[in-house]
Scaffold this active site. Structure first.
Site, mmCIF file in Angstrom:
data_model
loop_
_atom_site.group_PDB
_atom_site.id
_atom_site.type_symbol
_atom_site.label_atom_id
_atom_site.label_comp_id
_atom_site.label_asym_id
_atom_site.label_seq_id
_atom_site.Cartn_x
_atom_site.Cartn_y
_atom_site.Cartn_z
ATOM 1 N N SER A 32 32.138 41.681 88.522
ATOM 2 C CA SER A 32 32.491 40.321 88.119
ATOM 3 C C SER A 32 33.928 39.942 88.498
ATOM 4 O O SER A 32 34.279 38.762 88.485
ATOM 5 C CB SER A 32 32.293 40.167 86.607
ATOM 6 O OG SER A 32 33.112 41.091 85.904
ATOM 7 N N THR A 33 34.769 40.927 88.837
ATOM 8 C CA THR A 33 36.132 40.626 89.284
ATOM 9 C C THR A 33 36.180 40.543 90.806
ATOM 10 O O THR A 33 36.664 39.554 91.383
ATOM 11 C CB THR A 33 37.120 41.720 88.789
ATOM 12 O OG1 THR A 33 36.865 41.988 87.413
ATOM 13 C CG2 THR A 33 38.566 41.264 88.958
ATOM 14 N N ASP A 90 38.352 45.815 95.514
ATOM 15 C CA ASP A 90 37.244 46.150 94.617
ATOM 16 C C ASP A 90 37.763 46.178 93.181
ATOM 17 O O ASP A 90 38.980 46.184 92.935
ATOM 18 C CB ASP A 90 36.639 47.515 95.018
ATOM 19 C CG ASP A 90 35.194 47.665 94.563
ATOM 20 O OD1 ASP A 90 34.718 46.846 93.754
ATOM 21 O OD2 ASP A 90 34.535 48.618 95.023
ATOM 22 N N GLY A 91 36.838 46.233 92.240
ATOM 23 C CA GLY A 91 37.191 46.360 90.831
ATOM 24 C C GLY A 91 37.160 47.812 90.403
ATOM 25 O O GLY A 91 36.974 48.723 91.217
ATOM 26 N N ASP A 93 36.355 50.406 86.555
ATOM 27 C CA ASP A 93 35.967 50.445 85.143
ATOM 28 C C ASP A 93 37.016 51.107 84.270
ATOM 29 O O ASP A 93 37.186 50.752 83.115
ATOM 30 C CB ASP A 93 34.622 51.175 85.010
ATOM 31 C CG ASP A 93 33.542 50.445 85.770
ATOM 32 O OD1 ASP A 93 33.316 49.272 85.468
ATOM 33 O OD2 ASP A 93 32.957 51.048 86.686
ATOM 34 N N GLY A 105 30.266 50.963 87.222
ATOM 35 C CA GLY A 105 29.658 50.228 86.111
ATOM 36 C C GLY A 105 28.584 49.267 86.594
ATOM 37 O O GLY A 105 27.621 48.971 85.896
ATOM 38 N N GLY A 106 28.761 48.788 87.815
ATOM 39 C CA GLY A 106 27.765 47.893 88.403
ATOM 40 C C GLY A 106 26.729 48.644 89.219
ATOM 41 O O GLY A 106 25.863 48.030 89.859
ATOM 42 N N GLU A 112 30.399 51.920 97.370
ATOM 43 C CA GLU A 112 31.814 51.668 97.076
ATOM 44 C C GLU A 112 32.692 52.827 97.533
ATOM 45 O O GLU A 112 33.787 52.613 98.050
ATOM 46 C CB GLU A 112 32.013 51.420 95.576
ATOM 47 C CG GLU A 112 31.495 50.073 95.129
ATOM 48 C CD GLU A 112 31.640 49.846 93.648
ATOM 49 O OE1 GLU A 112 31.681 48.674 93.256
ATOM 50 O OE2 GLU A 112 31.706 50.809 92.873
ATOM 51 N N LYS A 130 41.233 47.678 81.533
ATOM 52 C CA LYS A 130 40.716 48.828 82.274
ATOM 53 C C LYS A 130 41.709 49.998 82.301
ATOM 54 O O LYS A 130 41.358 51.093 82.729
ATOM 55 C CB LYS A 130 40.369 48.421 83.718
ATOM 56 C CG LYS A 130 39.406 47.251 83.842
ATOM 57 C CD LYS A 130 38.044 47.590 83.312
ATOM 58 C CE LYS A 130 37.024 46.472 83.441
ATOM 59 N NZ LYS A 130 36.697 46.077 84.773
HETATM 60 C C1 A5P Z 1 30.583 48.418 90.517
HETATM 61 O O1 A5P Z 1 29.724 49.490 90.735
HETATM 62 C C2 A5P Z 1 31.817 48.850 89.834
HETATM 63 O O2 A5P Z 1 32.503 49.916 90.407
HETATM 64 C C3 A5P Z 1 32.733 47.682 89.602
HETATM 65 O O3 A5P Z 1 33.734 47.600 90.556
HETATM 66 C C4 A5P Z 1 33.304 47.849 88.265
HETATM 67 O O4 A5P Z 1 32.204 48.067 87.391
HETATM 68 C C5 A5P Z 1 34.133 46.687 87.803
HETATM 69 O O5 A5P Z 1 33.316 45.614 87.465
HETATM 70 P P1 A5P Z 1 33.879 44.366 86.688
HETATM 71 O O6 A5P Z 1 34.944 43.761 87.515
HETATM 72 O O7 A5P Z 1 32.666 43.475 86.521
HETATM 73 O O8 A5P Z 1 34.375 44.857 85.353
#
Ligand code: A5P
Length: 235
Positions: A32-33, A90-91, A93, A105-106, A112, A130
């Protein structure tokens, strides 16, 4: 406290405006980020202020968004990319003080990691929620596992002193199936561990395709403390 959508949008926008340059081979992350970075890239391509971007996506979520918005999408198998990306955004967790990460988390950890570890620079954008004193304090380590290896991998994790739970889908009966057709085990360890060594130990369990510890590629961090306080950290 969860990070607001406004902070996520600011992080994605700043990441692109501060770090993406014309002609870059660019990894686009998941979640989501990170999705806000893809949206900003698309907007900048559309208004003509960003040219020559070749993107590689980390998930179906990002691929659908990128293609719909007109971002040119490649894979690392395209010879033109020479197996290398200039930058991945990238984001994450969980982020520890040494900039080790838990991701996945996604459920996109396998792509990734391939993309992050193929990038000259890795920029992680995340809200301050985080940040953590120690990995696994607030988030489990995801493992992408071949379906037939769920029981054997879970047993090995118990032998290592951890606990493993199959990730269950929401609005679908049964387990989450990843973009690549595998299952996810979310693993917790109560005891302290060395993140670098643990990344290696999890990696060699037969049936584990990848784990969500990212310790080999020190990221640059863009941390959103609030809408008007974004911190850029490289140490
Ligand atoms: C996806 O598999 C994850 O590695 C995301 O980068 C991570 O979960 C961060 O997601 P949000 O930005 O939604 O918290």
């Amino acid at each position: 406290m969860g990070d607001t959508e406004a902070i996520k949008k600011i992080l994605g926008t700043q990441a692109v405006d501060r770090f993406v340059e014309n002609g870059m081979r660019l990894g686009l992350g998941t979640g989501s980020t990170a999705i806000w970075a893809a949206r900003r890239v698309a907007a900048r391509i559309a208004d003509g202020s960003l040219r020559g971007i070749r993107a590689v996506v980390t998930s179906l979520q990002t691929e659908l968004e990128a293609r719909a918005l007109g971002i040119p999408v490649f894979t690392l198998n395209d010879a033109a990319l020479d197996c290398t990306l200039d930058l991945t955004i990238d984001g994450a967790d969980e982020i520890d003080p040494a900039r080790n990460l838990i991701k996945g988390g996604g459920g996109a950890l396998l792509m990734e990691k391939i993309i992050a570890y193929s990038s000259r620079r890795l920029l992680i954008i995340a809200g301050a929620s985080k940040l953590s004193a120690r990995l696994c304090d607030s988030f489990a380590i995801p493992l992408e596992v071949a379906a037939d290896a769920v029981a054997t991998v879970s047993r090995r994790i118990r032998e290592m002193g951890g606990e493993a739970a199959i990730r269950i889908a929401v609005r679908k009966a049964g387990p989450v199936v990843t973009d690549l057709g595998n299952l996810l085990l979310d693993v917790t360890f109560r005891q302290a561990f060395d993140p670098q060594r643990m990344e290696d130990e999890l990696k060699v369990i037969p049936g584990v395709l990848e784990n969500g510890l990212f310790t080999k590629k020190k990221p640059e961090l863009l941390i959103g403390h609030s809408e008007d306080n974004v911190e850029y950290r490289t140490a």
